[in-house]
Design a protein around this motif. Structure first.
Motif, mmCIF file in Angstrom:
data_model
loop_
_atom_site.group_PDB
_atom_site.id
_atom_site.type_symbol
_atom_site.label_atom_id
_atom_site.label_comp_id
_atom_site.label_asym_id
_atom_site.label_seq_id
_atom_site.Cartn_x
_atom_site.Cartn_y
_atom_site.Cartn_z
ATOM 1 N N ALA A 171 0.805 -1.128 -0.050
ATOM 2 C CA ALA A 171 -0.072 0.167 0.047
ATOM 3 C C ALA A 171 0.804 1.198 -0.103
ATOM 4 C CB ALA A 171 -0.786 0.050 1.010
ATOM 5 N N ALA A 172 1.889 1.226 0.759
ATOM 6 C CA ALA A 172 2.715 2.488 0.599
ATOM 7 C C ALA A 172 3.494 2.703 -0.593
ATOM 8 C CB ALA A 172 4.104 2.284 1.829
ATOM 9 N N VAL A 173 3.805 1.601 -1.420
ATOM 10 C CA VAL A 173 4.584 1.695 -2.465
ATOM 11 C C VAL A 173 3.514 2.232 -3.501
ATOM 12 C CG1 VAL A 173 5.615 0.425 -4.271
ATOM 13 C CG2 VAL A 173 6.341 -0.039 -2.105
ATOM 14 N N ALA A 174 2.192 1.849 -3.374
ATOM 15 C CA ALA A 174 1.231 2.286 -4.496
ATOM 16 C C ALA A 174 1.180 3.401 -4.105
ATOM 17 C CB ALA A 174 -0.060 1.429 -4.120
ATOM 18 N N TYR A 175 0.838 4.253 -2.935
ATOM 19 C CA TYR A 175 0.571 5.554 -2.598
ATOM 20 C C TYR A 175 1.821 6.670 -3.139
ATOM 21 C CZ TYR A 175 -0.292 9.862 -0.129
ATOM 22 O OH TYR A 175 -0.302 11.142 -0.032
ATOM 23 N N ALA A 176 2.931 6.016 -2.780
ATOM 24 C CA ALA A 176 4.054 6.757 -3.102
ATOM 25 C C ALA A 176 4.160 7.007 -4.817
ATOM 26 C CB ALA A 176 5.507 6.213 -2.677
ATOM 27 N N GLY A 177 3.912 5.905 -5.439
ATOM 28 C CA GLY A 177 3.765 5.807 -6.876
ATOM 29 C C GLY A 177 3.028 6.800 -7.533
ATOM 30 N N SER B 192 1.586 9.412 -5.977
ATOM 31 C CA SER B 192 1.821 10.747 -5.546
ATOM 32 C C SER B 192 3.141 11.176 -6.478
ATOM 33 C CB SER B 192 2.435 10.632 -4.054
ATOM 34 O OG SER B 192 3.034 12.104 -3.818
ATOM 35 N N ASP B 193 4.177 10.142 -6.639
ATOM 36 C CA ASP B 193 4.997 10.750 -7.679
ATOM 37 C C ASP B 193 4.466 10.896 -9.229
ATOM 38 O OD1 ASP B 193 6.977 10.637 -6.021
ATOM 39 O OD2 ASP B 193 7.807 8.569 -6.522
ATOM 40 N N TYR B 194 3.571 10.264 -9.591
ATOM 41 C CA TYR B 194 2.926 10.675 -10.995
ATOM 42 C C TYR B 194 2.172 12.060 -10.906
ATOM 43 C CZ TYR B 194 -0.286 10.263 -14.949
ATOM 44 O OH TYR B 194 -0.757 10.440 -16.074
ATOM 45 N N ARG B 195 1.512 12.254 -9.723
ATOM 46 C CA ARG B 195 0.598 13.410 -9.636
ATOM 47 C C ARG B 195 1.755 14.741 -9.711
ATOM 48 N NH1 ARG B 195 -2.593 12.109 -5.869
ATOM 49 N NH2 ARG B 195 -1.217 12.820 -4.088
ATOM 50 N N ASP B 196 2.830 14.405 -8.962
ATOM 51 C CA ASP B 196 3.934 15.570 -8.780
ATOM 52 C C ASP B 196 4.380 15.777 -10.317
ATOM 53 O OD1 ASP B 196 3.312 15.747 -6.208
ATOM 54 O OD2 ASP B 196 4.970 14.623 -5.707
ATOM 55 N N ALA B 197 4.653 14.731 -11.033
ATOM 56 C CA ALA B 197 5.274 15.030 -12.272
ATOM 57 C C ALA B 197 4.163 15.520 -13.502
ATOM 58 C CB ALA B 197 5.851 13.582 -13.029
#
Length: 71
Positions: free
Chosen positions: A23-29, A31-36
């Motif tokens: 779940a943490a890895v999915a959230y981080a991914g 979040s990174d996509y949204r930031d990009a």
């Protein structure tokens, strides 16, 4: 019987820990996509025009609308 219960409890703890990590890895991914996408929007000026038109929107809402318009 106690060894079986201890083994099941240990297995359940590992499964729960693995679920938390996934779940943490999915959230981080996401979040990174949204930031990009937000960075891309800022580079082409879309972010600022959307912010001016809809000051109450979150970045997540802006990204959803931007992605829908790109498709």
């Amino acid at each position: 019987m106690r060894k079986i219960l201890n083994g099941a409890w240990c297995a359940a703890k590992w499964v729960l820990a693995a679920g938390v990590v996934v779940a943490a890895v999915a959230y981080a991914g996401s979040s990174d996509y949204r930031d990009a996408v937000v960075t891309e929007m800022k580079n082409n000026g879309t972010y600022y025009s959307m912010l001016h038109e809809h000051p109450d929107w979150t970045e997540r809402q802006m990204v959803e609308v931007y992605e829908a318009a790109r498709r």
